[in-house]
Design a protein around this motif. Structure first.
Motif, short mmCIF file in Angstrom:
data_model
loop_
_atom_site.label_atom_id
_atom_site.label_comp_id
_atom_site.label_asym_id
_atom_site.label_seq_id
_atom_site.Cartn_x
_atom_site.Cartn_y
_atom_site.Cartn_z
N ALA A 23 44.14 32.15 49.14
CA ALA A 23 44.41 30.80 48.64
C ALA A 23 45.08 30.91 47.28
N VAL A 24 45.74 29.82 46.89
CA VAL A 24 46.37 29.74 45.58
C VAL A 24 45.56 28.76 44.74
N VAL A 43 46.75 31.51 40.23
CA VAL A 43 45.93 32.67 40.58
C VAL A 43 45.90 32.75 42.10
N VAL A 44 46.29 33.90 42.62
CA VAL A 44 46.20 34.12 44.06
C VAL A 44 44.85 34.78 44.31
N GLY A 78 50.38 40.43 38.76
CA GLY A 78 49.61 41.13 37.74
C GLY A 78 48.46 41.92 38.34
N GLY A 79 47.76 42.66 37.49
CA GLY A 79 46.64 43.48 37.95
C GLY A 79 45.50 42.65 38.49
N LEU A 88 44.44 37.57 41.53
CA LEU A 88 45.68 38.08 40.95
C LEU A 88 46.34 36.94 40.19
N ALA A 89 46.33 37.03 38.88
CA ALA A 89 46.91 35.98 38.05
C ALA A 89 48.42 36.18 37.95
#
Length: 184
Positions: A55-56, A76-77, A107-108, A142-143
């Protein structure tokens, strides 16, 4: 006299053949004993998928958006993955690992996990036959950074995403669980 000599020579050859052992016989002996069948069994270690979702999460919205929503900076995923472990056997020990090495494109990741399994390091858990049927749920966030370099947006827009964020893909299938047997 040749007759006598010939007979003596033949007798000598026959004696030599008999004494050399080539005229002897060879006997082989064998015996067998039948035993009852023994049943051997090996243990079983397996990891099975239970549920997965993507989801997003967007600032300012109260509900998660579908996974196919176009992402924008600040999103954020969230990838959620639940697995079940199977561990059957005597003296069987294993390590369940969550591998995010192939998860890329943003991103991380930040990972939080929910489980009753004992931790064995970062994103690793110990599994024994007592844990048969246990589940692990991992939530991976994951941002999407606001800028390309993670710094505040520059007035000249030099660190803004521009077209770089377009067509960025995230392979949620890159979340990989492994269960490896440990030697006693």
């Amino acid at each position: 006299m040749p007759n006598r000599l010939t007979r003596a020579a033949i007798a000598a050859v026959v004696a030599a053949v008999l004494l050399s052992g080539s005229g002897t016989t060879l006997a082989g002996w064998a015996d067998a004993e039948h035993r009852d069948q023994a049943v051997l069994s090996a243990g079983r270690l397996a990891v099975e998928p239970v549920a997965a979702s993507t989801a997003v999460l967007r600032p300012g919205t109260s509900q998660p958006l579908p996974a196919d929503t176009a992402i924008v900076p600040g999103d954020v995923v969230r990838v959620t993955s639940t697995v079940s472990v199977s561990a059957r056997g005597t003296l069987l020990t294993g390590t369940l690992s969550l591998d995010l090495g192939a998860l890329g494109g943003l991103g991380g990741p930040t990972v939080s996990a929910t489980t009753a399994l004992p931790a064995a390091g970062a994103n690793r858990w110990t599994v024994t036959p007592d844990d048969d049927g246990a589940q692990v749920t991992a939530v991976i966030d994951l941002a999407v950074p606001a800028t390309t370099d993670g710094r505040p947006p520059a007035a000249d827009r030099s660190n803004w995403w521009g077209e770089q964020l377009q067509h960025t893909t995230l392979d949620a299938g890159a979340v990989r669980w492994t269960l490896t047997q440990e030697m006693p």
